[in-house]
Design a protein around this motif. Structure first.
Motif, PDB file in Angstrom:
ATOM      1  N   ASN A  94       0.801  -1.222   0.000  1.00 53.80           N
ATOM      2  CA  ASN A  94       0.000   0.000   0.000  1.00 53.80           C
ATOM      3  C   ASN A  94       0.837   1.277   0.000  1.00 53.80           C
ATOM      4  OD1 ASN A  94      -2.598  -1.210   0.027  1.00 53.80           O
ATOM      5  ND2 ASN A  94      -2.305  -1.727   2.185  1.00 53.80           N
ATOM      6  N   TRP A  97      -0.255   4.841  -1.334  1.00 55.29           N
ATOM      7  CA  TRP A  97      -1.127   5.726  -0.556  1.00 55.29           C
ATOM      8  C   TRP A  97      -0.380   6.909   0.044  1.00 55.29           C
ATOM      9  CZ3 TRP A  97      -6.401   5.727  -0.006  1.00 55.29           C
ATOM     10  CH2 TRP A  97      -7.074   4.673  -0.642  1.00 55.29           C
ATOM     11  N   SER A 101      -1.981  11.989  -1.742  1.00 53.65           N
ATOM     12  CA  SER A 101      -2.956  11.769  -0.676  1.00 53.65           C
ATOM     13  C   SER A 101      -3.038  12.996   0.224  1.00 53.65           C
ATOM     14  CB  SER A 101      -2.569  10.565   0.190  1.00 53.65           C
ATOM     15  OG  SER A 101      -2.705   9.369  -0.522  1.00 53.65           O
ATOM     16  N   ARG A 134      -7.115  10.812  -2.952  1.00 52.14           N
ATOM     17  CA  ARG A 134      -7.295   9.925  -1.791  1.00 52.14           C
ATOM     18  C   ARG A 134      -6.870  10.635  -0.517  1.00 52.14           C
ATOM     19  NH1 ARG A 134      -3.984   7.160  -5.369  1.00 52.14           N
ATOM     20  NH2 ARG A 134      -1.831   7.740  -5.109  1.00 52.14           N
ATOM     21  N   ILE A 136      -5.525   9.762   3.716  1.00 50.33           N
ATOM     22  CA  ILE A 136      -5.022   8.789   4.680  1.00 50.33           C
ATOM     23  C   ILE A 136      -5.038   9.415   6.072  1.00 50.33           C
ATOM     24  CG2 ILE A 136      -3.628   7.440   3.061  1.00 50.33           C
ATOM     25  CD1 ILE A 136      -1.162   8.971   4.011  1.00 50.33           C
ATOM     26  N   LEU A 158      -5.097   0.001   5.865  1.00 47.94           N
ATOM     27  CA  LEU A 158      -3.951  -0.195   4.982  1.00 47.94           C
ATOM     28  C   LEU A 158      -2.799  -0.869   5.714  1.00 47.94           C
ATOM     29  CD1 LEU A 158      -3.958   3.349   3.311  1.00 47.94           C
ATOM     30  CD2 LEU A 158      -4.974   1.240   2.404  1.00 47.94           C
ATOM     31  N   GLY A 175      -7.082   4.408   4.684  1.00 49.39           N
ATOM     32  CA  GLY A 175      -7.137   5.229   3.486  1.00 49.39           C
ATOM     33  C   GLY A 175      -8.492   5.132   2.815  1.00 49.39           C
ATOM     34  N   ARG A 177     -10.707   6.661  -0.904  1.00 51.23           N
ATOM     35  CA  ARG A 177     -10.738   7.412  -2.156  1.00 51.23           C
ATOM     36  C   ARG A 177     -11.571   8.674  -1.955  1.00 51.23           C
ATOM     37  NH1 ARG A 177      -6.986   5.220  -5.114  1.00 51.23           N
ATOM     38  NH2 ARG A 177      -7.045   2.967  -5.155  1.00 51.23           N
TER      39      ARG A 177
END
Length: 184
Positions: A94, A97, A101, A134, A136, A158, A175, A177
């Motif tokens: 991942n 991410w 982000s 995205r 996080i 994640l 995380g 979208r």
């Protein structure tokens, strides 16, 4: 109940108020608040930082009492937080991410105001203004109302059992979208 509005707020100028909310929500000591005040003051100057407060107004025109806040910024792999979580994300496939982000750095609502939808309003407003694809964040790695909220917005785990320096509680990195899915 007094009206509570979600509005941009001066993170540097109201950092002490924000940390009082975080201390009440998280049970922080005076020493922890002092350390976090330095961190928040540094974050307030970061490129792309966005901050919103949940402000309770007792009457029109009043400055209002901060009862919740959220702030974040575009993630940067060179930041301390990213350097701690990167190996955990990479190990789970991942790592992507960390790029493109928006990082939700802090989100807290005073205990007297929790359960009223303020956390949802804060995070959707905060993340709704970014053009990044995205978002996080990290949250204590157990089932909490915060994790329920994040999952309802499309966040997924994640990485789990992430230990940050000077903490004894494991965190999950989550995380989602953007934009968030519409509320059912």
């Amino acid at each position: 109940m007094n009206d509570v509005t979600i509005e941009p707020f001066d993170l540097a100028g109201r950092a002490a108020e924000a940390l009082a909310v975080q201390a009440a929500a998280f049970g922080l000591s005076r020493e922890e608040v002092a350390v976090r005040l330095q961190i928040v003051s540094r974050h307030a100057l970061a490129p792309g930082v966005r901050a919103y407060g949940a402000v309770e107004r007792s009457h029109p025109g009043a400055w209002g009492r901060l009862v919740g806040f959220a702030y974040g910024m575009p993630n940067d792999r060179s930041h301390w937080w990213s350097s701690v979580i990167e190996p955990h994300l990479e190990a789970n496939g991942n790592g992507i991410w960390l790029d493109q982000s928006f990082s939700v750095t802090e989100l807290h609502v005073h205990p007297d105001h929790q359960g009223r939808g303020l956390g949802r309003r804060l995070i959707t407003t905060l993340c709704g203004g970014t053009r990044l694809p995205r978002t996080i964040l990290s949250a204590i790695d157990r089932d909490t109302p915060a994790r329920v909220l994040y999952r309802s917005l499309g966040y997924r785990d994640l990485a789990n059992q992430v230990m940050f320096p000077n903490t004894t509680v494991p965190y999950a990195v989550m995380g989602a979208r953007l934009p968030f899915p519409p509320r059912p």
